[in-house]
Write a protein that holds these residues in place. Structure first.
Motif, short mmCIF file in Angstrom:
data_model
loop_
_atom_site.label_atom_id
_atom_site.label_comp_id
_atom_site.label_asym_id
_atom_site.label_seq_id
_atom_site.Cartn_x
_atom_site.Cartn_y
_atom_site.Cartn_z
N MET A 1 -48.59 42.71 62.79
CA MET A 1 -48.45 44.06 63.34
C MET A 1 -49.06 44.13 64.73
O MET A 1 -50.22 43.74 64.93
N THR B 1 -44.93 41.84 52.14
CA THR B 1 -44.48 40.64 52.84
C THR B 1 -45.48 40.28 53.93
O THR B 1 -46.01 41.16 54.61
N ASP B 2 -45.74 38.97 54.08
CA ASP B 2 -46.66 38.53 55.13
C ASP B 2 -46.13 39.02 56.48
O ASP B 2 -45.01 38.71 56.88
N THR B 3 -46.96 39.79 57.18
CA THR B 3 -46.48 40.54 58.34
C THR B 3 -47.49 40.47 59.47
O THR B 3 -48.70 40.41 59.27
N GLY C 1 -48.61 43.68 54.99
CA GLY C 1 -47.72 44.78 55.38
C GLY C 1 -47.63 45.87 54.33
O GLY C 1 -48.39 45.90 53.35
N THR D 1 -44.84 46.38 52.62
CA THR D 1 -43.88 45.94 51.61
C THR D 1 -44.37 44.73 50.82
O THR D 1 -43.66 44.22 49.96
N ALA E 1 -44.32 46.43 63.06
CA ALA E 1 -44.50 45.29 62.13
C ALA E 1 -43.27 44.40 62.12
O ALA E 1 -42.13 44.88 62.20
N GLN E 2 -43.52 43.10 62.02
CA GLN E 2 -42.43 42.14 61.86
C GLN E 2 -42.89 41.05 60.89
O GLN E 2 -44.01 40.53 61.01
N PRO E 3 -42.02 40.73 59.90
CA PRO E 3 -42.40 39.67 58.95
C PRO E 3 -42.68 38.35 59.67
O PRO E 3 -42.03 38.02 60.66
N ARG F 1 -52.67 40.52 61.17
CA ARG F 1 -51.77 39.89 60.19
C ARG F 1 -52.22 40.24 58.80
O ARG F 1 -53.41 40.26 58.50
N SER G 1 -37.77 44.69 61.50
CA SER G 1 -39.07 45.25 61.83
C SER G 1 -39.11 46.73 61.44
O SER G 1 -38.07 47.34 61.16
#
Length: 654
Positions: free
Chosen positions: A214, A210-212, A206, A208, A230-232, A203, A159
């Protein structure tokens, strides 16, 4: 968990900003000395505070230009922008406009700082002069510093956290390679967070790609700052699958879980409260660590209408400031409790004026363990005044023992220099009564020898003249002795007319020799001022001598100096004006700088007006230099009236 982490970080950031605000408010009292470039630089002690805190301090003037008049990172005044750069107008300019309009603390969004400062945010407080906001004093905090605040929190592996401002630009991020993102706008999908009241989940791709997911939370008391944790989505799926592995057991225990969920909810609320307190405590500890190295003691107290007070916060090295062992200071609630007997009411005097006028300064002495006296200066300002007459008061205490000693030495040196400049005039002043004494004595002696007893009556008249002239000479010598004596007393009720007459007795003959007329216009019954006789006379001697030199240096034959006084709402005002050439615009802003002089080498020390300024400030008065419309210079001195001072602080005369 993500929502909890976001909330915890938001509370921590708010606590840290609040503590920095208290620091700047204390510095705002501490700073700007009008003797230093018209009140636009920080004092030496405040610069030391800047170095201890490790961030940058700045002073910015009023709109529309918002000229920067101080920056702790500037190596020369020439580096300071005289107008707020255009790229800062929308970010910093809006906050500054609100500050000057509302007289309230403001926080900016992220901006690229001038003077090679990188990306920073600013926290600024108003500095008032009378009823007006004269300038904004603030601290600019580096994006890296804010990122370090966030990094202190435990964010689960994989995260990251992101902080962005109300304009949706990144302030800081914990991404290892996220430095290039600071100052840039967040993705559009994340910008939708502006429509969420306080917290929520979003959602998207993110930072980066990547589907994330928050978890976002508003930072309280900021202009739209938002923290996002945030967490993938993939990591969330793994957590979910691990949880689903226990589904059969969960189904069996569903009913029991429903009952237990109530207890869990209560525990979660309690845990959040404890987390908030821990975050605030970490902020306090960090600021306390920074304050620990300061050459001053910063305090926050609650003062009631009856002048009692309650300790809320104290930071700084009190042992270093007072010279008293730290263990002995643990029992002390207010440092002014250490004051010697004659200054025992220092705190009550200070708080009385703060509650009435909003800010105040008091100097008081304490006795150190070695028996020596140390002088402290306490400055305080009301942060918040309440309907019941109480107030939150912030301020600082610093050791001014050496400063007072240096000022006294400078004043004595200046007095000796003044006496040296006056030597010719004083010699003439003394020669007059001595010549009269000698002539009268010779005449009386001849009359007694030639006429015997018949000449006794005439001789008696001559002898009376001798006595009067001898008394006149003695008065001149006595006044010189008093004038040259070191003055370390406290201000007291004083006749301004008496001080003017004393100064004229020292320089009047010089003015007559220069063919300069002196007009004194002081109304009878003028209220007494709150000051000390010898320093006031020294100020007047300096001003009269400067006026004489200006008239004589311009080649004017004759000339007039006028000394007038009147009572105003601010105190007792005295003006010394002349019909000389006036003060040029090129130097008028520098007249209070030590060692600056426009006189020829050997004819001026450059200490006269700086000492005048320091003297007036020590009384709680002021000095302003300008030019008359009709031509010539004019210096305005404003003294506190003795009656007003006594009403504000009745114990001052005890």
């Amino acid at each position: 968990m993500m929502a909890h982490e976001a909330r915890e970080i938001a509370v921590d950031i708010r606590g840290r900003l609040k503590n920095f605000e208290h620091t700047i408010q204390a510095l705002a009292i501490y700073m700007t000395d009008p003797a230093q470039d018209g009140g636009r630089r920080l004092s030496e002690n405040a610069v030391a505070l800047v170095e201890a805190i490790g961030e940058r301090l700045f002073i910015i003037g009023p709109p529309p230009d918002f000229a920067m008049t101080f920056n702790s990172n500037a190596t020369s005044p020439d580096e300071l922008p005289r107008r707020l750069p255009n790229h800062l107008r929308d970010v910093v300019g809006d906050a500054l406009t609100r500050l000057f309009d509302s007289r309230a603390t403001q926080i900016s969004g992220v901006f690229l700082a001038p003077l090679g400062g990188g990306y920073r945010i600013a926290l600024a407080v108003p500095v008032t002069r009378g009823d007006e906001v004269a300038m904004a004093a603030g601290m600019s905090i580096a994006s890296n510093t804010v990122a370090a605040w966030i990094t202190r929190h435990a964010v689960r592996p994989g995260s990251y956290a992101l902080l962005f401002d109300g304009r949706r630009n990144v302030i800081a991020t914990t991404l290892p390679d996220g430095g290039h993102m600071v100052g840039a706008p967040v993705p559009d999908w994340l910008g939708r967070a502006a429509g969420i009241p306080d917290s929520g989940l979003l959602r998207g791709p993110g930072l980066t790609g990547t589907d994330t997911v928050m978890a976002i939370h508003r930072v309280p008391d900021t202009p739209g700052w938002t923290i996002a944790v945030a967490q993938p989505v993939e990591a969330l799926h793994e957590d979910t699958q691990a949880a689903l592995g226990t589904l059969p057991i969960v189904a069996v225990l569903m009913l029991g879980a429903f009952v237990v969920s109530i207890a869990v909810a209560i525990i979660e609320v309690r845990r959040r409260a404890e987390s908030d307190m821990a975050a605030l405590d970490r902020g306090r500890q960090e600021v306390a660590r920074l304050h620990g190295g300061l050459p001053a003691v910063i305090f926050l107290r609650e003062v009631t209408a009856d002048l009692s007070s309650r300790h809320l916060y104290k930071g700084g090295d009190a042992a270093k400031v007072t010279g008293i062992d730290a263990a002995a200071l643990e029992r002390i609630d207010d440092l002014a409790e250490l004051a010697v007997e004659e200054h025992a009411n220092a705190s009550r005097r200070l708080y009385r004026v703060v509650l009435e006028a909003g800010e105040a300064t008091v100097e008081w002495a304490l006795q150190r363990p070695d028996g020596s006296l140390a002088w402290m200066r306490t400055l305080a300002r009301a942060l918040e005044r309440r309907p019941d007459g109480s107030a939150l008061v912030v301020g600082y205490v610093t050791d001014v023992t050496d400063a007072r000693r240096l000022v006294a030495q400078g004043m004595n040196a200046a007095k000796m220099a003044t006496l040296g400049e006056m030597a010719t005039g004083l010699a003439h002043e003394l020669n007059q009564p001595l010549a009269v004494i000698a002539t009268a004595a010779e005449t009386a002696l001849r009359r007694l020898k030639s006429a015997g007893a018949e000449g006794a009556a005439d001789a008696s008249v001559r002898l009376e003249r001798i006595v009067n002239q001898a008394l006149r000479a003695r008065a001149i010598v006595d006044h010189l002795r008093i004038f040259g004596h070191a003055d370390e007393g406290e201000p007291e009720p004083l006749s301004l007319l008496g001080a003017v007459e004393g100064a004229v007795s020292l320089v009047g003959n010089q003015l007559r020799l220069a063919n300069i007329a002196l007009v004194i216009d002081i109304p009878p019954g003028l209220p007494k001022i709150h000051a000390r006789l010898v320093p006031v006379e020294q100020v007047l001697v300096n001003l009269l001598t400067n006026a004489r030199d200006a008239i004589r240096g311009a080649g004017i034959d004759g000339g007039t100096i006028t000394v007038s006084a009147r009572e105003t709402a601010r105190g007792i005002e005295l003006r010394v004006s002349d019909d000389g050439p006036g003060i040029s615009a090129a130097v008028i802003d520098r007249v209070f700088e030590p060692f600056f002089t426009t006189k020829e080498v050997g004819k001026g020390t450059g200490l006269g007006l700086p000492i005048c300024y320091g003297t007036m400030k020590s009384f709680g008065g002021s000095i302003v230099v300008g030019n008359r419309r009709a031509g010539g210079a004019e210096v305005t001195l404003t003294f506190p009236s003795a009656a007003a001072t006594m009403r504000a602080a009745p114990h001052a005369f005890a």
